[in-house]
Design a protein around this motif. Structure first.
Motif, PDB file in Angstrom:
ATOM      1  N   ASN A 300       3.954 -23.058 -17.836  1.00 36.33           N
ATOM      2  CA  ASN A 300       4.285 -23.741 -16.577  1.00 36.33           C
ATOM      3  C   ASN A 300       5.322 -24.837 -16.765  1.00 36.33           C
ATOM      4  O   ASN A 300       5.554 -25.653 -15.877  1.00 36.33           O
ATOM      5  CB  ASN A 300       3.017 -24.327 -15.935  1.00 36.33           C
ATOM      6  N   GLY A 301       5.940 -24.853 -17.946  1.00 32.18           N
ATOM      7  CA  GLY A 301       6.953 -25.870 -18.220  1.00 32.18           C
ATOM      8  C   GLY A 301       6.402 -27.115 -18.889  1.00 32.18           C
ATOM      9  O   GLY A 301       7.147 -27.903 -19.466  1.00 32.18           O
ATOM     10  N   ARG A 302       5.056 -27.291 -18.829  1.00 33.97           N
ATOM     11  CA  ARG A 302       4.467 -28.508 -19.404  1.00 33.97           C
ATOM     12  C   ARG A 302       3.312 -28.213 -20.360  1.00 33.97           C
ATOM     13  O   ARG A 302       2.776 -29.134 -20.975  1.00 33.97           O
ATOM     14  CB  ARG A 302       3.958 -29.430 -18.278  1.00 33.97           C
ATOM     15  N   ASN A 303       2.907 -26.959 -20.467  1.00 36.28           N
ATOM     16  CA  ASN A 303       1.704 -26.667 -21.254  1.00 36.28           C
ATOM     17  C   ASN A 303       1.991 -25.976 -22.588  1.00 36.28           C
ATOM     18  O   ASN A 303       1.119 -25.306 -23.133  1.00 36.28           O
ATOM     19  CB  ASN A 303       0.716 -25.827 -20.426  1.00 36.28           C
ATOM     20  N   ARG A 304       3.194 -26.121 -23.089  1.00 35.28           N
ATOM     21  CA  ARG A 304       3.555 -25.453 -24.343  1.00 35.28           C
ATOM     22  C   ARG A 304       2.634 -25.872 -25.494  1.00 35.28           C
ATOM     23  O   ARG A 304       2.407 -25.104 -26.430  1.00 35.28           O
ATOM     24  CB  ARG A 304       5.015 -25.744 -24.697  1.00 35.28           C
ATOM     25  N   GLN A 305       2.098 -27.088 -25.417  1.00 34.18           N
ATOM     26  CA  GLN A 305       1.191 -27.556 -26.463  1.00 34.18           C
ATOM     27  C   GLN A 305       0.009 -26.591 -26.640  1.00 34.18           C
ATOM     28  O   GLN A 305      -0.457 -26.358 -27.762  1.00 34.18           O
ATOM     29  CB  GLN A 305       0.664 -28.956 -26.110  1.00 34.18           C
ATOM     30  N   MET A 306      -0.466 -26.008 -25.543  1.00 32.77           N
ATOM     31  CA  MET A 306      -1.595 -25.087 -25.639  1.00 32.77           C
ATOM     32  C   MET A 306      -1.178 -23.763 -26.288  1.00 32.77           C
ATOM     33  O   MET A 306      -1.952 -23.150 -27.033  1.00 32.77           O
ATOM     34  CB  MET A 306      -2.201 -24.839 -24.261  1.00 32.77           C
ATOM     35  N   TYR A 307       0.035 -23.332 -26.014  1.00 32.30           N
ATOM     36  CA  TYR A 307       0.555 -22.120 -26.661  1.00 32.30           C
ATOM     37  C   TYR A 307       0.658 -22.342 -28.171  1.00 32.30           C
ATOM     38  O   TYR A 307       0.262 -21.483 -28.972  1.00 32.30           O
ATOM     39  CB  TYR A 307       1.923 -21.785 -26.076  1.00 32.30           C
ATOM     40  N   ILE A 308       1.146 -23.510 -28.552  1.00 30.74           N
ATOM     41  CA  ILE A 308       1.255 -23.846 -29.973  1.00 30.74           C
ATOM     42  C   ILE A 308      -0.129 -23.916 -30.614  1.00 30.74           C
ATOM     43  O   ILE A 308      -0.334 -23.477 -31.757  1.00 30.74           O
ATOM     44  CB  ILE A 308       2.012 -25.181 -30.143  1.00 30.74           C
ATOM     45  N   THR A 309      -1.098 -24.447 -29.870  1.00 33.73           N
ATOM     46  CA  THR A 309      -2.466 -24.526 -30.378  1.00 33.73           C
ATOM     47  C   THR A 309      -3.015 -23.139 -30.670  1.00 33.73           C
ATOM     48  O   THR A 309      -3.648 -22.907 -31.712  1.00 33.73           O
ATOM     49  CB  THR A 309      -3.374 -25.252 -29.365  1.00 33.73           C
ATOM     50  N   TYR A 310      -2.780 -22.192 -29.760  1.00 36.70           N
ATOM     51  CA  TYR A 310      -3.190 -20.807 -30.011  1.00 36.70           C
ATOM     52  C   TYR A 310      -2.489 -20.248 -31.253  1.00 36.70           C
ATOM     53  O   TYR A 310      -3.105 -19.571 -32.087  1.00 36.70           O
ATOM     54  CB  TYR A 310      -2.855 -19.923 -28.811  1.00 36.70           C
ATOM     55  N   LYS A 311      -1.191 -20.512 -31.371  1.00 37.75           N
ATOM     56  CA  LYS A 311      -0.421 -19.983 -32.502  1.00 37.75           C
ATOM     57  C   LYS A 311      -0.943 -20.527 -33.833  1.00 37.75           C
ATOM     58  O   LYS A 311      -1.080 -19.791 -34.820  1.00 37.75           O
ATOM     59  CB  LYS A 311       1.062 -20.333 -32.332  1.00 37.75           C
ATOM     60  N   PHE A 312      -1.242 -21.825 -33.876  1.00 36.90           N
ATOM     61  CA  PHE A 312      -1.778 -22.420 -35.098  1.00 36.90           C
ATOM     62  C   PHE A 312      -3.131 -21.820 -35.453  1.00 36.90           C
ATOM     63  O   PHE A 312      -3.524 -21.801 -36.627  1.00 36.90           O
ATOM     64  CB  PHE A 312      -1.898 -23.938 -34.950  1.00 36.90           C
ATOM     65  N   ALA A 313      -3.850 -21.362 -34.431  1.00 35.94           N
ATOM     66  CA  ALA A 313      -5.160 -20.742 -34.667  1.00 35.94           C
ATOM     67  C   ALA A 313      -5.033 -19.270 -35.071  1.00 35.94           C
ATOM     68  O   ALA A 313      -6.035 -18.596 -35.288  1.00 35.94           O
ATOM     69  CB  ALA A 313      -6.027 -20.870 -33.420  1.00 35.94           C
ATOM     70  N   GLY A 314      -3.797 -18.761 -35.156  1.00 31.81           N
ATOM     71  CA  GLY A 314      -3.576 -17.407 -35.633  1.00 31.81           C
ATOM     72  C   GLY A 314      -3.469 -16.350 -34.558  1.00 31.81           C
ATOM     73  O   GLY A 314      -3.429 -15.148 -34.878  1.00 31.81           O
ATOM     74  N   PHE A 315      -3.384 -16.755 -33.299  1.00 33.06           N
ATOM     75  CA  PHE A 315      -3.219 -15.767 -32.229  1.00 33.06           C
ATOM     76  C   PHE A 315      -1.776 -15.247 -32.218  1.00 33.06           C
ATOM     77  O   PHE A 315      -0.829 -16.003 -32.445  1.00 33.06           O
ATOM     78  CB  PHE A 315      -3.541 -16.396 -30.872  1.00 33.06           C
TER      79      PHE A 315
END
Length: 346
Positions: A300-315
């Protein structure tokens, strides 16, 4: 289940002082007095969980002294009193509270000042100080529910000020400071008494919401009771006090697949690693139950932190349909909970 509304609820009311909070000009008049009913109005906003601050061109010491004399000084967070532009002051308040400009209302008697703010920050809702009689009746000033977290919101922000001061004075690595906080994280299945706060979280949280979807009380209650869904709530406490219920996750459970439909965290705990802890808890549950684990993400333009959190968790991304990104974890990268926080699974 809906996408976030364009007209968001107000999270913070920013007040001018002269001829707005009080009648008269502090540096010119012998005496200034509170405008009629203004204190009751401010107390009502505070009880609803709407934060308040100040953007005033004034002398800091004299203004703060007057606010204390009038018995309202403690209502304001991060007051900006000086000679900066009002737009700059409002930006500072927004950043200090970590809320969007589109959730701020600015009240000032001077049309020039309101125009200056609107020109710089079109998202801010500017209100003429002479037209505040019906302020409390505005739909954007009325949250759907007034929860315990709402009533304590200002005190929780004040506790966060103390935490930030302690962190700025702390000498040493960040993990050592986090251990000093004596944090306790509680993850539990949502109960009926959690649902008002759960709905409020979906309505208020934008930056740290993985899909931007909101759920009503009734929708959450149905999901909570369904065998096809798991609804988790997260609470955080530390030695400075309670953050309240600050996290929520909705997991769809069908066949051999689990799908994280929603995961969100309050911005106040952004730097505490809580999102990673919750994701790893869900990963552990999926592995124990021998399920494949997927997650949904909508930028949504502001929630990239959550995408990064998923990536760090191996998703890993597995498909995309429009803005919706589907991700999957192979459950091979489950991390132990950090030792700086006590985690209680209820």
């Amino acid at each position: 289940m809906t996408v976030k509304q364009q007209t968001k609820k107000i999270k913070c009311v920013v007040w001018d002082l002269d001829n707005t909070v009080w009648q008269g000009v502090l540096l010119e008049d012998k005496q200034v007095v509170l405008r009629e009913k203004i204190k009751d109005m401010m107390n009502s906003l505070d009880e609803r969980g709407i934060l308040q601050s100040i953007a005033s061109k004034n002398d800091w010491d004299k203004a703060m002294t007057k606010l204390e004399q009038l018995g309202i000084k403690d209502l304001f967070l991060y007051p900006q009193i000086g000679w900066n532009s009002k737009s700059e002051s409002i930006k500072t308040i927004s950043e200090s509270l970590n809320i969007g400009l589109d959730t701020i209302a600015f009240i000032d008697d001077d049309p020039y000042e309101r125009d200056e703010v609107v020109f710089t920050h079109k998202e801010v809702r500017c209100i003429d100080a002479t037209e505040t009689d019906n302020l409390l009746d505005r739909s954007d000033m009325n949250p759907e529910f007034i929860t315990e977290e709402s009533k304590r919101r200002r005190s929780m922000y004040l506790a966060e000020v103390d935490r930030k001061l302690a962190e700025s004075d702390f000498k040493g690595p960040k993990d050592s400071f986090l251990k000093e906080l004596e944090m306790k994280l509680i993850i539990s299945d949502a109960k009926e008494e959690d649902l008002k706060r759960a709905e409020e979280l979906t309505m208020r949280t934008n930056q740290l919401n993985t899909t931007g979807v909101t759920y009503s009380y009734d929708e959450l209650d149905q999901l909570r009771k369904s065998d096809d869904f798991m609804l988790l709530v997260v609470e955080l406490n530390d030695k400075y006090g309670s953050y309240g219920k600050i996290g929520l996750s909705l997991i769809e459970m069908k066949g051999d697949k689990w799908n994280i439909k929603l995961l969100l965290m309050s911005c106040r705990v952004m730097s505490r690693g809580v999102g990673t802890i919750l994701i790893n808890h869900i990963m552990m549950l999926a592995k124990q139950n021998k399920k494949r684990l997927f997650a949904q993400f909508v930028p949504n333009g502001r929630n990239r932190q959550m995408y990064i959190t998923y990536k760090f968790a191996g998703f890993k991304d597995v498909s995309k349909s429009g803005d919706l990104i589907a991700m999957e974890s192979d459950l091979a990268n489950i991390q132990q909970f950090p030792d700086y926080v006590e985690v209680d699974i209820v």
